[in-house]
Enzyme design. Structure first.
Site, PDB file in Angstrom:
ATOM      1  N   LYS A 177      -3.071  21.118  47.379  1.00 33.80           N
ATOM      2  CA  LYS A 177      -1.665  21.544  47.322  1.00 33.80           C
ATOM      3  C   LYS A 177      -1.680  23.006  46.877  1.00 33.80           C
ATOM      4  O   LYS A 177      -1.746  23.307  45.694  1.00 33.80           O
ATOM      5  CB  LYS A 177      -0.915  20.675  46.312  1.00 33.80           C
ATOM      6  CG  LYS A 177       0.582  20.522  46.560  1.00 33.80           C
ATOM      7  CD  LYS A 177       1.361  21.809  46.482  1.00 33.80           C
ATOM      8  CE  LYS A 177       1.604  22.306  45.089  1.00 33.80           C
ATOM      9  NZ  LYS A 177       2.212  23.665  45.058  1.00 33.80           N
ATOM     10  N   GLU A 252      -7.425  24.243  34.266  1.00 31.07           N
ATOM     11  CA  GLU A 252      -7.821  25.657  34.164  1.00 31.07           C
ATOM     12  C   GLU A 252      -6.534  26.439  33.965  1.00 31.07           C
ATOM     13  O   GLU A 252      -5.799  26.703  34.918  1.00 31.07           O
ATOM     14  CB  GLU A 252      -8.535  26.114  35.450  1.00 31.07           C
ATOM     15  CG  GLU A 252      -9.826  25.372  35.755  1.00 31.07           C
ATOM     16  CD  GLU A 252     -11.037  25.937  35.015  1.00 31.07           C
ATOM     17  OE1 GLU A 252     -10.857  26.853  34.175  1.00 31.07           O
ATOM     18  OE2 GLU A 252     -12.148  25.455  35.274  1.00 31.07           O
ATOM     19  N   CYS A 286      -6.050  35.058  35.196  1.00 36.49           N
ATOM     20  CA  CYS A 286      -6.120  34.179  34.019  1.00 36.49           C
ATOM     21  C   CYS A 286      -7.032  34.777  32.962  1.00 36.49           C
ATOM     22  O   CYS A 286      -6.760  34.721  31.778  1.00 36.49           O
ATOM     23  CB  CYS A 286      -6.606  32.796  34.423  1.00 36.49           C
ATOM     24  SG  CYS A 286      -8.178  32.829  35.291  1.00 36.49           S
ATOM     25  N   GLU A 385       0.684  34.958  27.033  1.00 32.82           N
ATOM     26  CA  GLU A 385       0.165  35.431  28.314  1.00 32.82           C
ATOM     27  C   GLU A 385       1.314  36.073  29.082  1.00 32.82           C
ATOM     28  O   GLU A 385       2.334  35.434  29.339  1.00 32.82           O
ATOM     29  CB  GLU A 385      -0.400  34.259  29.124  1.00 32.82           C
ATOM     30  CG  GLU A 385      -1.039  34.724  30.423  1.00 32.82           C
ATOM     31  CD  GLU A 385      -1.513  33.576  31.310  1.00 32.82           C
ATOM     32  OE1 GLU A 385      -0.723  32.655  31.551  1.00 32.82           O
ATOM     33  OE2 GLU A 385      -2.669  33.618  31.752  1.00 32.82           O
TER      34      GLU A 385
HETATM   35  P1  NAD Z   1       2.111  27.508  38.011  1.00 31.34           P
HETATM   36  O1  NAD Z   1       1.694  26.591  36.926  1.00 31.34           O
HETATM   37  O2  NAD Z   1       3.541  27.856  38.133  1.00 31.34           O
HETATM   38  O3  NAD Z   1       1.697  26.882  39.435  1.00 31.34           O
HETATM   39  C1  NAD Z   1       0.370  26.544  39.733  1.00 31.34           C
HETATM   40  C2  NAD Z   1       0.375  25.432  40.756  1.00 31.34           C
HETATM   41  O4  NAD Z   1       0.900  24.261  40.144  1.00 31.34           O
HETATM   42  C3  NAD Z   1       1.255  25.697  41.965  1.00 31.34           C
HETATM   43  O5  NAD Z   1       0.645  25.166  43.122  1.00 31.34           O
HETATM   44  C4  NAD Z   1       2.525  24.926  41.625  1.00 31.34           C
HETATM   45  O6  NAD Z   1       3.244  24.530  42.764  1.00 31.34           O
HETATM   46  C5  NAD Z   1       1.951  23.724  40.908  1.00 31.34           C
HETATM   47  N1  NAD Z   1       2.846  23.051  39.970  1.00 31.34           N
HETATM   48  C6  NAD Z   1       3.845  23.580  39.222  1.00 31.34           C
HETATM   49  N2  NAD Z   1       4.443  22.624  38.485  1.00 31.34           N
HETATM   50  C7  NAD Z   1       3.807  21.461  38.760  1.00 31.34           C
HETATM   51  C8  NAD Z   1       3.967  20.124  38.326  1.00 31.34           C
HETATM   52  N3  NAD Z   1       4.916  19.774  37.447  1.00 31.34           N
HETATM   53  N4  NAD Z   1       3.135  19.168  38.818  1.00 31.34           N
HETATM   54  C9  NAD Z   1       2.160  19.493  39.698  1.00 31.34           C
HETATM   55  N5  NAD Z   1       1.985  20.751  40.167  1.00 31.34           N
HETATM   56  C10 NAD Z   1       2.793  21.727  39.699  1.00 31.34           C
HETATM   57  O7  NAD Z   1       1.186  28.794  37.875  1.00 31.34           O
HETATM   58  P2  NAD Z   1       1.210  30.108  38.771  1.00 31.34           P
HETATM   59  O8  NAD Z   1       2.367  30.950  38.382  1.00 31.34           O
HETATM   60  O9  NAD Z   1       1.022  29.758  40.195  1.00 31.34           O
HETATM   61  O10 NAD Z   1      -0.158  30.807  38.279  1.00 31.34           O
HETATM   62  C11 NAD Z   1      -0.246  31.549  37.130  1.00 31.34           C
HETATM   63  C12 NAD Z   1      -0.891  30.764  36.012  1.00 31.34           C
HETATM   64  O11 NAD Z   1      -2.137  30.229  36.438  1.00 31.34           O
HETATM   65  C13 NAD Z   1      -1.219  31.641  34.815  1.00 31.34           C
HETATM   66  O12 NAD Z   1      -0.888  30.971  33.634  1.00 31.34           O
HETATM   67  C14 NAD Z   1      -2.737  31.818  34.922  1.00 31.34           C
HETATM   68  O13 NAD Z   1      -3.369  32.106  33.710  1.00 31.34           O
HETATM   69  C15 NAD Z   1      -3.150  30.506  35.481  1.00 31.34           C
HETATM   70  N6  NAD Z   1      -4.459  30.613  36.123  1.00 31.34           N
HETATM   71  C16 NAD Z   1      -5.542  30.065  35.495  1.00 31.34           C
HETATM   72  C17 NAD Z   1      -6.799  30.201  36.062  1.00 31.34           C
HETATM   73  C18 NAD Z   1      -8.016  29.630  35.390  1.00 31.34           C
HETATM   74  O14 NAD Z   1      -9.023  29.487  36.064  1.00 31.34           O
HETATM   75  N7  NAD Z   1      -7.987  29.298  34.110  1.00 31.34           N
HETATM   76  C19 NAD Z   1      -6.946  30.884  37.269  1.00 31.34           C
HETATM   77  C20 NAD Z   1      -5.831  31.419  37.875  1.00 31.34           C
HETATM   78  C21 NAD Z   1      -4.572  31.275  37.297  1.00 31.34           C
END
Ligand code: NAD
Length: 483
Positions: A177, A252, A286, A385
């Site tokens: 997804k 992650e 991240c 963050e």
């Molecule tokens: P987000 O949490 O808004 O979305 C990430 C994914 O989760 C998307 O595909 C979204 O559609 C899905 N999602 C959102 N709510 C959900 C739910 N309730 N149930 C299931 N899926 C859901 O994050 P974002 O804005 O896309 O990305 C930024 C964040 O990701 C930052 O906090 C960043 O630090 C983190 N990140 C972490 C890593 C790592 O490896 N630790 C890598 C990249 C990004």
């Protein structure tokens, strides 16, 4: 660039078709704010169809395939990704707003993940265990079954590589997804994988929103493991949703990662890392180093050198391949601007800012990279963050204070230490609360081979390297009594 396929489709069981939902989401170019197409907004029905297709793949040729053959397919996918690096990078640049050279690095990393996990697929074994007289005991390392993969928009290709590469190598069948903000490289990758011989159903892709398709994937009883990369808030929901059928979850999540500069550090070497780790991908990383902790004797010198570099930074459309592109969305631009407004309201001191080029498209989501100094450790900008190009610089007087500051947030993803003192390097590496510690570097060039993940609110579980192969498999113990 024209999108070389229909982006409004889902991939289920080897077939590309419109979503059952018949609902679509707009696709935006963050550099201009313009709508460039539409993507599927998959729903629960689409997710169910994808999980069932993955199950069929496990019960069919994919499940019966040897580790050697799975590895060969992944290696072929790696080669095919290399053949498509230019197209993948151009697509990602348009979709994520990432400067072209940074998108190219991501495409190369995707290929490298496929090569790495292709080579590793047949090298993960069970063990024999000496036990009581009359027994032979051994362990089998087995795939979970259907694995769900939910990824963000900031590094789609790298996260696809590390997550799908390891899961497929271990023989799982995957439902991906991708983020509703950027899913084009995921759709193109799936096409490349199909053409390279990945059997139908081994990889299924359903774009959609988190609260609809994402939650449906976590809730589905046929999903045996969920790998989630994204924000802390969404990660908490993913974990509690998957808990309803006791599915294990890898999280992650975010970070507030420090780089710690001692007075004896080689500053010339450190400075490019201090800067790039904060502004790469416009700070939407991240593992971004959003905090720089500097020992007092070199504090002013580091700020002066960093400020000089900040003033030279240029922000503009991703295709221009400048230092920074735009934020992914208007929403993210508002969030980051909110932090800058707060910095101003709370009278934090701006050491320097970069510039947005004058002819940047008006609808693009641009933010000026900003270096803040003397930020109090308990201030929101030093603890939360931000996910934008803002770095805060703080001073410390000794090793103990550096450790307390570095470990003083809820996160624990990555940390960097700059010092020539070997004993201190070892002490710091032990004391820092982080999933990865870098000594006299930061990031080690991405390191496909290096286990990655966090502690605290940065998440749990590890991806990348061999460790991910253990994370995407489970152990069965066989105890045979033969007298
Ligand atoms: P987000 O949490 O808004 O979305 C990430 C994914 O989760 C998307 O595909 C979204 O559609 C899905 N999602 C959102 N709510 C959900 C739910 N309730 N149930 C299931 N899926 C859901 O994050 P974002 O804005 O896309 O990305 C930024 C964040 O990701 C930052 O906090 C960043 O630090 C983190 N990140 C972490 C890593 C790592 O490896 N630790 C890598 C990249 C990004």
């Amino acid at each position: 660039m024209n999108i070389p396929f229909d982006p409004s489709t889902v991939l289920i069981g080897g077939q590309w078709h419109k979503p059952q939902s018949q609902v679509y989401l707009g696709l935006y170019d963050p550099s201009t704010g313009e709508v460039i197409g539409q993507i599927a907004r998959g729903n629960e029905g689409d997710i169910d169809a994808a999980v069932c297709a993955a199950r069929r793949a496990l019960d069919g040729p994919w499940g019966a395939m040897s580790a050697l053959e799975r590895g060969r397919i992944l290696s072929r996918i790696g080669q095919a990704v290399l053949d498509h690096v230019d197209d993948l990078s151009a697509l990602e640049t348009m979709d994520v707003g990432k400067p072209l050279s940074q998108a190219r690095n991501d495409a190369l990393a995707l290929a490298r993940y496929m090569e790495f996990y292709g080579g590793a697929a047949d090298k993960v074994h069970g063990q024999t265990i000496p036990y009581l007289d009359g027994y032979t005991v051994y362990t089998l390392r087995e795939p979970f079954g259907v694995t769900g993969h939910i990824i963000p928009w900031n590094y789609p290709m790298q996260i696809i590589g590390r997550s799908l590469g390891a899961a497929l190598a271990m023989g799982n069948a995957c439902v991906l997804k991708p983020s509703e903000e950027a899913c084009l490289s995921a759709l193109m990758f799936a096409r490349i994988a199909q053409d390279a011989g990945l059997p139908d159903g081994a990889l299924n892709v359903v774009p959609g929103t988190g609260t609809e398709a994402g939650e449906a994937l976590c809730r589905h009883p046929g999903v045996a493991h969920v790998s989630f990369t994204g924000s802390v808030n969404a990660g908490e929901k993913v974990q509690s949703t998957a808990a309803h059928h006791v599915a294990p979850v890898t999280l992650e999540l975010g970070g507030k990662s420090p780089q710690i500069v001692f007075a004896d550090a080689d500053l010339e070497k450190a400075l490019p890392f201090l800067l790039n780790a904060g502004i790469q991908n416009a700070g939407q990383t991240c593992s971004a180093s959003s905090r720089i902790l500097v020992e007092r004797p070199v504090y002013e010198a580091v700020i002066e050198q960093l400020a000089k570099r900040y003033k030279a930074l240029r922000v503009g459309p991703a295709k221009d391949d400048l230092d920074l592109g735009p934020m992914i969305s208007a929403r993210q631009q508002v969030v980051v601007q909110g932090y800058l407004d707060k910095a101003q309201k709370d009278e934090l001191s701006i050491a320097a800012q970069g510039a947005i080029i004058t002819d940047a498209p008006k609808g693009g989501h641009y933010i000026r990279p900003t270096l803040l100094r003397d930020v109090p450790p308990d201030h929101a900008l030093a603890r939360e963050e931000i996910f934008g190009p803002i770095q805060v610089v703080m001073s410390f007087d000794d090793e103990a204070e550096a450790i307390a500051l570095a470990n003083g947030t809820d996160f624990g993803l990555v940390a960097g230490v700059w010092t020539k003192d070997g004993a201190r390097q070892m002490r710091m590496a032990k004391a820092l609360r982080a999933g990865q510690v870098f000594i006299n570097n930061y990031g080690a060039g991405g390191g496909v081979e290096l286990p990655f993940g966090g502690i605290g609110k940065s998440g749990h579980g590890r991806e990348k390297g061999f460790e991910a192969l253990y994370g995407f498999s489970t152990i069965k113990t066989v105890a045979a009594y033969h007298g």
